[in-house]
Scaffold this active site. Structure first.
Site, PDB file in Angstrom:
ATOM      1  N   ARG A 196      -4.248  39.286 -19.687  1.00  0.00           N
ATOM      2  CA  ARG A 196      -3.883  39.631 -18.343  1.00  0.00           C
ATOM      3  C   ARG A 196      -2.561  38.998 -17.915  1.00  0.00           C
ATOM      4  NH1 ARG A 196      -9.678  38.006 -15.771  1.00  0.00           N
ATOM      5  NH2 ARG A 196     -10.679  38.255 -17.785  1.00  0.00           N
ATOM      6  N   ASP A 218       3.367  29.635 -26.401  1.00  0.00           N
ATOM      7  CA  ASP A 218       3.047  28.211 -26.416  1.00  0.00           C
ATOM      8  C   ASP A 218       2.938  27.773 -27.886  1.00  0.00           C
ATOM      9  OD1 ASP A 218       2.145  25.776 -25.239  1.00  0.00           O
ATOM     10  OD2 ASP A 218       0.072  26.389 -25.431  1.00  0.00           O
ATOM     11  N   LYS A 247       7.534  27.640 -24.589  1.00  0.00           N
ATOM     12  CA  LYS A 247       7.317  26.187 -24.718  1.00  0.00           C
ATOM     13  C   LYS A 247       7.514  25.806 -26.179  1.00  0.00           C
ATOM     14  CE  LYS A 247       3.426  25.428 -21.643  1.00  0.00           C
ATOM     15  NZ  LYS A 247       2.061  24.904 -21.593  1.00  0.00           N
ATOM     16  N   ARG A 270      -3.113  33.207 -10.616  1.00  0.00           N
ATOM     17  CA  ARG A 270      -2.194  34.233 -11.131  1.00  0.00           C
ATOM     18  C   ARG A 270      -1.333  34.831 -10.023  1.00  0.00           C
ATOM     19  NH1 ARG A 270      -3.687  35.446 -16.502  1.00  0.00           N
ATOM     20  NH2 ARG A 270      -5.912  35.449 -16.924  1.00  0.00           N
TER      21      ARG A 270
END
Ligand code: IMP
Ligand code: MG
Length: 182
Positions: free
Chosen positions: A45, A105, A133, A167
């Protein structure tokens, strides 16, 4: 809700600037190709807010599709155990696919998704992530369009969640320690 945010990392104005720049880069990239048949794939999502803003600044004909993958792990880190929960509606064979992700990430999730996409034989496959990241990377992921690189901090808002919440924040913020540690 905002009381759970320790600090704003990227405000609404900066988000707008970043997205506009990405739109220009992406538009220029595909325009430079002789022909293209662009399909933008948002990973749900997390990418829904970013993808909605991004396609409105890509000045090219395109179609949009979405895919949901679940990545098992705890609430703040993935493990690379990726399952397709909702697949694409469209065939991507022979198409120019632009994958849109909220954040890369460890790279675990995206590396698996990429392998899956490659098997479907798109003509080209490019990756756009809003946030990156790099200090957390475990698996290499080739990023073509990157919004912003951030430090190793857990962020929320602009589509990004913590346990499915936050969100809807219109900025990217760093979650307070109390919330993260429960
Ligand atoms: P990866 O497999 O470790 O690259 O994880 C990617 C997914 O983890 C992203 O699509 C996000 O859903 C989630 N994620 C990683 N870092 C953050 C963060 O700082 N905030 C919110 N979600 C994150
Ligand atoms: Mg998530």
């Amino acid at each position: 809700m905002d009381e759970h945010i320790e600090r704003v990392l990227i405000d609404t104005q900066e988000i707008k600037t970043i997205v506009a720049r990405l739109g220009d880069e992406i538009t220029a990239h595909y325009r430079a190709l002789e022909t293209f048949d662009l399909i933008v794939v948002g990973l749900l999502r997390g990418s829904f807010v970013f993808a909605a803003d991004l396609v409105r600044v890509i000045n090219l004909p395109l179609i949009m599709d979405f895919m949901t993958v679940s990545s098992y792990g705890d609430e703040t880190a993935s493990t690379g155990n990726v399952k397709v929960v909702m697949d694409l509606d469209e065939s991507i064979e022979g198409k120019d696919v632009l994958m849109v992700e909220d954040i890369i990430d460890t790279g675990n999730t995206f590396a698996k998704v990429l392998r899956l996409m490659h098997h479907r034989r798109p003509r080209t496959l490019k990756i756009c992530t809003f946030l990156n990241k790099p200090s957390r990377r475990l698996v290499d992921v080739p990023i073509d369009f990157c919004g912003r690189t951030i430090e190793d901090e857990f962020v929320c808002g602009y589509g990004l969640d913590f346990a499915q919440r936050y969100r809807n924040l219109p900025y990217v913020g760093v979650l307070s320690r109390e919330v993260l540690e429960g």
